[in-house]
Design a protein around this motif. Structure first.
Motif, PDB file in Angstrom:
ATOM      1  N   ALA A 113       0.916  -1.129  -0.042  1.00  0.00           N
ATOM      2  CA  ALA A 113       0.009   0.037   0.018  1.00  0.00           C
ATOM      3  C   ALA A 113       0.866   1.378   0.270  1.00  0.00           C
ATOM      4  O   ALA A 113       0.342   2.399   0.287  1.00  0.00           O
ATOM      5  CB  ALA A 113      -0.796  -0.123   1.415  1.00  0.00           C
ATOM      6  N   VAL A 114       2.176   1.082  -0.210  1.00  0.00           N
ATOM      7  CA  VAL A 114       2.928   2.275  -0.158  1.00  0.00           C
ATOM      8  C   VAL A 114       3.707   2.190  -1.778  1.00  0.00           C
ATOM      9  O   VAL A 114       3.890   1.334  -2.296  1.00  0.00           O
ATOM     10  CB  VAL A 114       4.397   2.099   0.846  1.00  0.00           C
ATOM     11  N   THR A 115       3.782   3.597  -2.356  1.00  0.00           N
ATOM     12  CA  THR A 115       4.174   3.771  -3.668  1.00  0.00           C
ATOM     13  C   THR A 115       5.027   5.040  -3.547  1.00  0.00           C
ATOM     14  O   THR A 115       4.778   6.143  -2.997  1.00  0.00           O
ATOM     15  CB  THR A 115       2.869   4.280  -4.311  1.00  0.00           C
ATOM     16  N   VAL A 116       6.346   4.659  -4.209  1.00  0.00           N
ATOM     17  CA  VAL A 116       7.236   5.852  -4.411  1.00  0.00           C
ATOM     18  C   VAL A 116       6.763   6.644  -5.569  1.00  0.00           C
ATOM     19  O   VAL A 116       6.557   6.385  -6.687  1.00  0.00           O
ATOM     20  CB  VAL A 116       8.530   5.190  -4.692  1.00  0.00           C
ATOM     21  N   ASN A 117       6.063   7.911  -5.010  1.00  0.00           N
ATOM     22  CA  ASN A 117       5.526   8.933  -6.253  1.00  0.00           C
ATOM     23  C   ASN A 117       6.532   9.737  -7.115  1.00  0.00           C
ATOM     24  O   ASN A 117       6.329   9.877  -8.118  1.00  0.00           O
ATOM     25  CB  ASN A 117       4.445   9.851  -5.447  1.00  0.00           C
ATOM     26  N   TYR A 118       7.627   9.985  -6.360  1.00  0.00           N
ATOM     27  CA  TYR A 118       8.659  10.908  -6.817  1.00  0.00           C
ATOM     28  C   TYR A 118      10.076  10.292  -6.044  1.00  0.00           C
ATOM     29  O   TYR A 118      10.097  10.217  -4.894  1.00  0.00           O
ATOM     30  CB  TYR A 118       8.262  12.345  -6.902  1.00  0.00           C
ATOM     31  N   GLN A 119      11.063  10.226  -6.867  1.00  0.00           N
ATOM     32  CA  GLN A 119      12.382   9.977  -6.468  1.00  0.00           C
ATOM     33  C   GLN A 119      13.537  10.955  -7.114  1.00  0.00           C
ATOM     34  O   GLN A 119      13.738  10.936  -8.386  1.00  0.00           O
ATOM     35  CB  GLN A 119      12.638   8.395  -6.663  1.00  0.00           C
ATOM     36  N   GLY A 120      13.895  11.817  -6.172  1.00  0.00           N
ATOM     37  CA  GLY A 120      14.927  12.783  -6.417  1.00  0.00           C
ATOM     38  C   GLY A 120      16.157  12.211  -6.179  1.00  0.00           C
ATOM     39  O   GLY A 120      16.594  11.339  -5.616  1.00  0.00           O
ATOM     40  N   PHE A 121      17.105  13.247  -6.219  1.00  0.00           N
ATOM     41  CA  PHE A 121      18.802  12.870  -5.754  1.00  0.00           C
ATOM     42  C   PHE A 121      18.669  12.970  -4.292  1.00  0.00           C
ATOM     43  O   PHE A 121      19.630  11.933  -3.748  1.00  0.00           O
ATOM     44  CB  PHE A 121      19.546  14.009  -6.645  1.00  0.00           C
TER      45      PHE A 121
END
Length: 158
Positions: free
Chosen positions: A22-30
């Motif tokens: 139920a956990v989603t990585v919406n955005y991954q930055g540096f």
């Protein structure tokens, strides 16, 4: 009375955990990520103070990291929390002062015919048999599709 049968509500609350599915990585930055998490039924806003609710997530490939921004939605979607991860280990994640945003309660009336009922399950709608709470269908994106599936549970004339 058997001690193992008598589980206090506080012990039960301590066992509640966020499901990594139920956990989603919406955005991954540096430097940091933005994470979206749906809470299971039973977890309340006050439980966000307990770092152990994230244990299963921390043991998965979606583990929270320091400075991640987390958007957390309650099971019934009546509130969400915005927070940053203050500290994280392999078994816990500590959130820094989650900010709670309240939504109005669900106003839609979900269909029920006395035998089956359309129910919100936290990620979509499914049909349950009222007699024994058995799940009768897959999960659907909206209530109308679940109502159609409910109608299809009854035999049709040829």
């Amino acid at each position: 009375m058997n001690d193992t049968a008598a589980i206090s509500s506080s012990d039960l609350r301590k066992r509640l955990r966020v499901d990594p599915n139920a956990v989603t990585v919406n955005y991954q930055g540096f430097t940091f990520r933005e994470i979206f998490a749906r809470l299971p039924s039973g977890i309340i806003a006050d439980d966000l103070k307990e770092p152990e609710i994230w244990k299963n997530v921390q043991l998965s490939n979606k583990a929270l990291r320091k400075f991640d921004r987390v958007i957390i939605v309650s099971f019934d979607e009546t509130w969400l929390a915005e927070a940053y991860v203050e500290n994280a280990t392999g078994e816990m994640a500590l959130l820094a002062k989650p900010r709670i945003v309240s939504f109005s309660e669900r106003t839609e009336k979900l269909f029920s015919d006395g035998t089956y009922s359309v129910r919100w399950n936290g990620t979509g709608y499914d049909v349950i048999r009222l007699r024994d709470e058995a799940k009768m269908t897959d999960t659907f994106a909206n209530a109308a599709l679940a109502e159609r599936a409910l109608a299809n549970l009854y035999p049709r004339r040829a």
